[in-house]
Design a protein around this motif. Structure first.
Motif, PDB file in Angstrom:
ATOM      1  N   ARG A  20       4.543 -15.748   0.306  1.00  0.00           N
ATOM      2  CA  ARG A  20       4.972 -14.491  -0.321  1.00  0.00           C
ATOM      3  C   ARG A  20       3.918 -13.393  -0.198  1.00  0.00           C
ATOM      4  O   ARG A  20       4.180 -12.240  -0.518  1.00  0.00           O
ATOM      5  N   GLY A  21       2.730 -13.755   0.229  1.00  0.00           N
ATOM      6  CA  GLY A  21       1.664 -12.770   0.365  1.00  0.00           C
ATOM      7  C   GLY A  21       1.027 -12.413  -0.961  1.00  0.00           C
ATOM      8  O   GLY A  21       0.788 -11.242  -1.253  1.00  0.00           O
ATOM      9  N   ILE A  22       0.736 -13.438  -1.764  1.00  0.00           N
ATOM     10  CA  ILE A  22       0.103 -13.227  -3.071  1.00  0.00           C
ATOM     11  C   ILE A  22      -1.251 -13.920  -3.068  1.00  0.00           C
ATOM     12  O   ILE A  22      -1.352 -15.107  -2.774  1.00  0.00           O
ATOM     13  N   SER A  23      -2.291 -13.157  -3.398  1.00  0.00           N
ATOM     14  CA  SER A  23      -3.639 -13.691  -3.507  1.00  0.00           C
ATOM     15  C   SER A  23      -4.370 -12.918  -4.606  1.00  0.00           C
ATOM     16  O   SER A  23      -3.724 -12.250  -5.418  1.00  0.00           O
ATOM     17  N   VAL A  26      -3.380  -7.848  -3.975  1.00  0.00           N
ATOM     18  CA  VAL A  26      -2.151  -7.536  -3.249  1.00  0.00           C
ATOM     19  C   VAL A  26      -2.107  -6.020  -3.100  1.00  0.00           C
ATOM     20  O   VAL A  26      -2.170  -5.293  -4.090  1.00  0.00           O
ATOM     21  N   VAL A  27      -2.046  -5.553  -1.859  1.00  0.00           N
ATOM     22  CA  VAL A  27      -2.014  -4.123  -1.580  1.00  0.00           C
ATOM     23  C   VAL A  27      -0.624  -3.796  -1.033  1.00  0.00           C
ATOM     24  O   VAL A  27      -0.146  -4.455  -0.111  1.00  0.00           O
ATOM     25  N   VAL A  28      -0.006  -2.786  -1.625  1.00  0.00           N
ATOM     26  CA  VAL A  28       1.374  -2.432  -1.282  1.00  0.00           C
ATOM     27  C   VAL A  28       1.434  -0.995  -0.787  1.00  0.00           C
ATOM     28  O   VAL A  28       0.924  -0.085  -1.447  1.00  0.00           O
ATOM     29  N   GLU A  29       2.069  -0.804   0.364  1.00  0.00           N
ATOM     30  CA  GLU A  29       2.297   0.546   0.872  1.00  0.00           C
ATOM     31  C   GLU A  29       3.562   1.087   0.222  1.00  0.00           C
ATOM     32  O   GLU A  29       4.607   0.424   0.226  1.00  0.00           O
ATOM     33  N   ALA A  30       3.468   2.271  -0.344  1.00  0.00           N
ATOM     34  CA  ALA A  30       4.602   2.886  -1.034  1.00  0.00           C
ATOM     35  C   ALA A  30       4.378   4.392  -1.135  1.00  0.00           C
ATOM     36  O   ALA A  30       3.257   4.874  -0.977  1.00  0.00           O
ATOM     37  N   ASP A  31       5.453   5.119  -1.417  1.00  0.00           N
ATOM     38  CA  ASP A  31       5.361   6.572  -1.553  1.00  0.00           C
ATOM     39  C   ASP A  31       4.702   7.004  -2.851  1.00  0.00           C
ATOM     40  O   ASP A  31       4.066   8.060  -2.914  1.00  0.00           O
ATOM     41  N   ASP A  32       4.865   6.195  -3.900  1.00  0.00           N
ATOM     42  CA  ASP A  32       4.284   6.543  -5.195  1.00  0.00           C
ATOM     43  C   ASP A  32       4.104   5.275  -6.029  1.00  0.00           C
ATOM     44  O   ASP A  32       4.484   4.182  -5.606  1.00  0.00           O
ATOM     45  N   ALA A  33       3.516   5.425  -7.214  1.00  0.00           N
ATOM     46  CA  ALA A  33       3.207   4.288  -8.077  1.00  0.00           C
ATOM     47  C   ALA A  33       4.463   3.539  -8.503  1.00  0.00           C
ATOM     48  O   ALA A  33       4.464   2.304  -8.556  1.00  0.00           O
ATOM     49  N   ASP A  34       5.529   4.247  -8.810  1.00  0.00           N
ATOM     50  CA  ASP A  34       6.765   3.575  -9.229  1.00  0.00           C
ATOM     51  C   ASP A  34       7.326   2.688  -8.126  1.00  0.00           C
ATOM     52  O   ASP A  34       7.746   1.556  -8.372  1.00  0.00           O
ATOM     53  N   VAL A  96      -6.903 -11.180   0.249  1.00  0.00           N
ATOM     54  CA  VAL A  96      -6.077  -9.979   0.178  1.00  0.00           C
ATOM     55  C   VAL A  96      -4.869 -10.133   1.092  1.00  0.00           C
ATOM     56  O   VAL A  96      -4.990 -10.633   2.212  1.00  0.00           O
ATOM     57  N   PHE A  97      -3.724  -9.701   0.598  1.00  0.00           N
ATOM     58  CA  PHE A  97      -2.550  -9.531   1.445  1.00  0.00           C
ATOM     59  C   PHE A  97      -2.127  -8.074   1.353  1.00  0.00           C
ATOM     60  O   PHE A  97      -1.962  -7.543   0.251  1.00  0.00           O
ATOM     61  N   VAL A  98      -1.954  -7.445   2.506  1.00  0.00           N
ATOM     62  CA  VAL A  98      -1.479  -6.066   2.560  1.00  0.00           C
ATOM     63  C   VAL A  98      -0.022  -6.097   2.986  1.00  0.00           C
ATOM     64  O   VAL A  98       0.321  -6.664   4.029  1.00  0.00           O
ATOM     65  N   GLY A 103       7.552  -4.040   6.384  1.00  0.00           N
ATOM     66  CA  GLY A 103       7.783  -5.462   6.181  1.00  0.00           C
ATOM     67  C   GLY A 103       6.657  -6.370   6.646  1.00  0.00           C
ATOM     68  O   GLY A 103       6.640  -7.556   6.318  1.00  0.00           O
ATOM     69  N   ARG A 104       5.711  -5.838   7.395  1.00  0.00           N
ATOM     70  CA  ARG A 104       4.576  -6.661   7.828  1.00  0.00           C
ATOM     71  C   ARG A 104       3.707  -7.033   6.634  1.00  0.00           C
ATOM     72  O   ARG A 104       3.534  -6.242   5.711  1.00  0.00           O
ATOM     73  N   ILE A 105       3.156  -8.240   6.693  1.00  0.00           N
ATOM     74  CA  ILE A 105       2.189  -8.708   5.700  1.00  0.00           C
ATOM     75  C   ILE A 105       0.958  -9.152   6.467  1.00  0.00           C
ATOM     76  O   ILE A 105       1.042 -10.012   7.347  1.00  0.00           O
TER      77      ILE A 105
END
Length: 114
Positions: A20-23, A26-34, A96-98, A103-105
């Motif tokens: 699942r990419g959890i360590s 965990v770094v997530v690419e997104a447009d904003d915090a929500d 770390v998982f980015v 969809g790439r991890i």
């Protein structure tokens, strides 16, 4: 933008799930915090503390609306590629998982400071 979720070792240990990419981070690419919070929950992070240690606190904390993220995947204010750690809490597993918006991890191992 990239939003970093750092895991509190609630109960004295870290959750790790390579599939699942959890360590520890965990770094997530997104447009904003929500959106980052929404995507993090879809990955398997949770923000209600359910089952976490009452003395250690919640394992995960959500991003706040005022959080703007970083231009590159970052930890401690710098890129994950150059980040270091005092301790390898998860042994030889990735620290770390980015999670990219496409969809790439990508897994990263932090260098250990000596």
């Amino acid at each position: 933008m990239f939003f970093t979720f750092s895991q509190n070792n609630s109960g004295g240990g870290f959750d790790f799930d390579e599939a699942r990419g959890i360590s520890e981070y965990v770094v997530v690419e997104a447009d904003d915090a929500d959106e980052a919070n929404y995507r993090a929950e879809r990955i398997g992070l949770y923000f209600d503390g359910d089952g976490d240690c009452s003395c250690c606190g919640n394992r995960w904390s959500e991003q706040w609306g005022s959080d703007t993220g970083d231009a590159v995947p970052s930890i401690y204010g710098g890129p994950v590629q150059t980040a270091t750690s005092h301790m390898k809490w998860l042994g030889d597993n990735p620290d770390v998982f980015v999670h990219f918006s496409d969809g790439r991890i990508v897994a990263h191992h932090l260098r250990t400071e000596r």
